[in-house]
Design a protein around this motif. Structure first.
Motif, PDB file in Angstrom:
ATOM      1  N   SER A 103       0.944  -1.027   0.077  1.00  0.00           N
ATOM      2  CA  SER A 103       0.153   0.005   0.068  1.00  0.00           C
ATOM      3  C   SER A 103       0.868   1.214  -0.015  1.00  0.00           C
ATOM      4  O   SER A 103       1.952   1.271   0.686  1.00  0.00           O
ATOM      5  N   ASP A 104       0.517   2.039  -0.674  1.00  0.00           N
ATOM      6  CA  ASP A 104       1.064   3.578  -0.772  1.00  0.00           C
ATOM      7  C   ASP A 104       0.420   4.602  -0.024  1.00  0.00           C
ATOM      8  O   ASP A 104       0.953   5.668   0.325  1.00  0.00           O
ATOM      9  N   LEU A 105      -0.711   4.469   0.629  1.00  0.00           N
ATOM     10  CA  LEU A 105      -1.653   5.358   1.501  1.00  0.00           C
ATOM     11  C   LEU A 105      -2.702   4.685   2.308  1.00  0.00           C
ATOM     12  O   LEU A 105      -3.125   3.790   1.722  1.00  0.00           O
ATOM     13  N   ILE A 106      -2.686   5.302   3.466  1.00  0.00           N
ATOM     14  CA  ILE A 106      -3.772   4.698   4.465  1.00  0.00           C
ATOM     15  C   ILE A 106      -4.974   5.770   4.188  1.00  0.00           C
ATOM     16  O   ILE A 106      -4.368   6.890   4.777  1.00  0.00           O
ATOM     17  N   VAL A 107      -6.075   5.475   4.032  1.00  0.00           N
ATOM     18  CA  VAL A 107      -6.942   6.569   4.411  1.00  0.00           C
ATOM     19  C   VAL A 107      -8.140   6.026   5.418  1.00  0.00           C
ATOM     20  O   VAL A 107      -8.573   4.920   5.326  1.00  0.00           O
ATOM     21  N   MET A 108      -8.075   6.553   6.529  1.00  0.00           N
ATOM     22  CA  MET A 108      -8.959   6.001   7.677  1.00  0.00           C
ATOM     23  C   MET A 108      -9.959   6.971   8.278  1.00  0.00           C
ATOM     24  O   MET A 108      -9.540   8.123   8.251  1.00  0.00           O
ATOM     25  N   GLY A 109     -11.088   6.671   8.611  1.00  0.00           N
ATOM     26  CA  GLY A 109     -12.091   7.655   9.322  1.00  0.00           C
ATOM     27  C   GLY A 109     -11.755   7.786  10.835  1.00  0.00           C
ATOM     28  O   GLY A 109     -11.102   6.876  11.233  1.00  0.00           O
ATOM     29  N   SER A 110     -12.224   8.743  11.318  1.00  0.00           N
ATOM     30  CA  SER A 110     -12.068   8.978  12.625  1.00  0.00           C
ATOM     31  C   SER A 110     -13.098   9.950  13.158  1.00  0.00           C
ATOM     32  O   SER A 110     -13.601  10.863  12.790  1.00  0.00           O
ATOM     33  N   HIS A 111     -13.533   9.676  14.575  1.00  0.00           N
ATOM     34  CA  HIS A 111     -14.749  10.365  15.145  1.00  0.00           C
ATOM     35  C   HIS A 111     -14.105  11.309  16.166  1.00  0.00           C
ATOM     36  O   HIS A 111     -14.537  12.187  16.811  1.00  0.00           O
ATOM     37  N   GLY A 112     -12.897  10.712  16.699  1.00  0.00           N
ATOM     38  CA  GLY A 112     -12.129  11.540  17.361  1.00  0.00           C
ATOM     39  C   GLY A 112     -12.605  11.122  18.831  1.00  0.00           C
ATOM     40  O   GLY A 112     -13.508  11.393  19.394  1.00  0.00           O
ATOM     41  N   ALA A 113     -11.577  10.253  19.583  1.00  0.00           N
ATOM     42  CA  ALA A 113     -11.711  10.045  20.770  1.00  0.00           C
ATOM     43  C   ALA A 113     -11.574  11.430  21.735  1.00  0.00           C
ATOM     44  O   ALA A 113     -10.714  12.181  21.342  1.00  0.00           O
ATOM     45  N   THR A 114     -12.196  11.642  22.913  1.00  0.00           N
ATOM     46  CA  THR A 114     -12.205  12.778  23.800  1.00  0.00           C
ATOM     47  C   THR A 114     -11.918  12.439  25.086  1.00  0.00           C
ATOM     48  O   THR A 114     -12.032  11.454  25.474  1.00  0.00           O
ATOM     49  N   GLY A 115     -11.700  13.490  25.805  1.00  0.00           N
ATOM     50  CA  GLY A 115     -11.625  13.362  27.435  1.00  0.00           C
ATOM     51  C   GLY A 115     -10.418  12.336  27.758  1.00  0.00           C
ATOM     52  O   GLY A 115      -9.573  11.977  27.337  1.00  0.00           O
ATOM     53  N   VAL A 116     -11.013  11.623  28.974  1.00  0.00           N
ATOM     54  CA  VAL A 116     -10.206  10.638  29.730  1.00  0.00           C
ATOM     55  C   VAL A 116      -9.905   9.562  28.686  1.00  0.00           C
ATOM     56  O   VAL A 116      -8.481   9.146  28.757  1.00  0.00           O
ATOM     57  N   LYS A 117     -10.608   9.153  27.783  1.00  0.00           N
ATOM     58  CA  LYS A 117     -10.398   8.028  27.184  1.00  0.00           C
ATOM     59  C   LYS A 117      -8.987   8.373  26.117  1.00  0.00           C
ATOM     60  O   LYS A 117      -8.327   7.801  25.962  1.00  0.00           O
ATOM     61  N   GLU A 118      -9.203   9.592  25.635  1.00  0.00           N
ATOM     62  CA  GLU A 118      -7.944   9.857  24.783  1.00  0.00           C
ATOM     63  C   GLU A 118      -6.723  10.080  25.568  1.00  0.00           C
ATOM     64  O   GLU A 118      -5.701   9.676  24.992  1.00  0.00           O
ATOM     65  N   ILE A 121      -5.807   6.451  26.460  1.00  0.00           N
ATOM     66  CA  ILE A 121      -5.774   5.170  25.866  1.00  0.00           C
ATOM     67  C   ILE A 121      -5.425   5.423  24.328  1.00  0.00           C
ATOM     68  O   ILE A 121      -4.507   4.985  23.619  1.00  0.00           O
ATOM     69  N   GLY A 122      -5.908   6.810  24.038  1.00  0.00           N
ATOM     70  CA  GLY A 122      -5.535   7.122  22.687  1.00  0.00           C
ATOM     71  C   GLY A 122      -6.596   6.649  21.596  1.00  0.00           C
ATOM     72  O   GLY A 122      -6.784   5.619  21.916  1.00  0.00           O
ATOM     73  N   SER A 123      -6.687   7.320  20.337  1.00  0.00           N
ATOM     74  CA  SER A 123      -7.605   6.745  19.633  1.00  0.00           C
ATOM     75  C   SER A 123      -6.863   5.710  18.705  1.00  0.00           C
ATOM     76  O   SER A 123      -5.705   5.638  18.567  1.00  0.00           O
ATOM     77  N   ASN A 124      -7.893   4.686  18.198  1.00  0.00           N
ATOM     78  CA  ASN A 124      -7.134   3.900  17.227  1.00  0.00           C
ATOM     79  C   ASN A 124      -6.167   4.457  16.028  1.00  0.00           C
ATOM     80  O   ASN A 124      -5.426   4.099  15.431  1.00  0.00           O
ATOM     81  N   THR A 125      -7.168   5.699  15.527  1.00  0.00           N
ATOM     82  CA  THR A 125      -6.547   6.396  14.403  1.00  0.00           C
ATOM     83  C   THR A 125      -5.263   7.246  14.718  1.00  0.00           C
ATOM     84  O   THR A 125      -4.376   6.783  14.051  1.00  0.00           O
ATOM     85  N   GLU A 126      -4.981   7.740  16.008  1.00  0.00           N
ATOM     86  CA  GLU A 126      -3.877   8.137  16.402  1.00  0.00           C
ATOM     87  C   GLU A 126      -2.775   7.038  16.473  1.00  0.00           C
ATOM     88  O   GLU A 126      -1.796   7.517  15.935  1.00  0.00           O
ATOM     89  N   VAL A 136      -0.888   8.618   5.884  1.00  0.00           N
ATOM     90  CA  VAL A 136      -2.049   8.414   6.625  1.00  0.00           C
ATOM     91  C   VAL A 136      -2.959   9.631   6.460  1.00  0.00           C
ATOM     92  O   VAL A 136      -2.485  10.728   6.806  1.00  0.00           O
ATOM     93  N   LEU A 137      -4.041   9.358   5.893  1.00  0.00           N
ATOM     94  CA  LEU A 137      -4.808  10.672   5.598  1.00  0.00           C
ATOM     95  C   LEU A 137      -6.089  10.438   6.626  1.00  0.00           C
ATOM     96  O   LEU A 137      -6.722   9.101   6.406  1.00  0.00           O
ATOM     97  N   VAL A 138      -6.436  10.997   7.291  1.00  0.00           N
ATOM     98  CA  VAL A 138      -7.580  10.962   8.393  1.00  0.00           C
ATOM     99  C   VAL A 138      -8.849  11.721   7.950  1.00  0.00           C
ATOM    100  O   VAL A 138      -8.521  12.915   7.535  1.00  0.00           O
ATOM    101  N   ILE A 139     -10.012  11.143   7.745  1.00  0.00           N
ATOM    102  CA  ILE A 139     -11.004  11.926   7.281  1.00  0.00           C
ATOM    103  C   ILE A 139     -12.133  11.902   8.336  1.00  0.00           C
ATOM    104  O   ILE A 139     -12.446  10.741   9.099  1.00  0.00           O
TER     105      ILE A 139
END
Length: 172
Positions: A103-118, A121-126, A136-139
């Motif tokens: 693969s040359d590029l990863i394109v993935m969606g994110s809704h953005g983790a917030t607060g204590v979880k972020e 744990i951090g988001s999967n996208t992060e 990586v292109l985050v949409i």
């Protein structure tokens, strides 16, 4: 850019990413590797018990149905799409799967983790952004007419970043 890697969990966020990836794929004549990580515990894969086998089969059938629904999307018409299912639960595996498919590029969606979880744990996208060997292109929102007019490329100026920077320049 020949191969675009799109991890999906069949949420609206991953579908937003797939739609953007399709636009990029049409522009560059790329194929899309559509990957769903089943999130199956290793115990399901190693136990001999009948119920665990049925659980795995159930999850696979649901994923296959979701893939079938995605393939009907108008924006995917004319694009080679390869479907991949993996039993993994850990998003750091995405880098390995992307490399397997050249693969040359990863394109993935994110809704953005917030607060204590972020914070803890951090988001999967992060996690993917931090560990990926390719850009990586985050949409975050639906963007049917996706167009990049401004971008930020973060680098430590190491020579190994030159290929990634070149790939990004070809994308825009």
């Amino acid at each position: 850019m020949k191969t675009i890697f799109v991890p999906v969990d069949f949420s609206k966020y991953s579908e937003n990413a797939l739609e953007v990836a399709a636009g990029i794929a049409k522009k560059h004549g790329s194929r899309i590797i559509l990957v769903h990580m089943l999130g199956i515990a290793n115990s399901y894969l190693t136990k001999d018990q009948q119920q665990e086998v049925f659980n795995v089969m159930y999850y696979i059938k649901i994923a296959e149905q979701h893939f079938k629904e995605l393939r009907k999307k108008e924006y995917l018409k004319g694009i080679e799409v390869v479907e991949v299912m993996k039993p993994y639960r850990i998003f750091s595996e995405i880098n390995t799967i992307a490399a397997e498919h050249d693969s040359d590029l990863i394109v993935m969606g994110s809704h953005g983790a917030t607060g204590v979880k972020e914070v803890f744990i951090g988001s999967n996208t992060e996690k993917v952004v931090r560990t990926a060997d390719i850009p990586v292109l985050v949409i975050k929102e639906r963007s049917p007419d996706f167009y990049i007019d401004k971008a930020v490329f973060v680098t430590d100026f190491h020579n190994s970043n030159q290929d990634s920077f070149g790939t990004i320049l070809k994308t825009v």
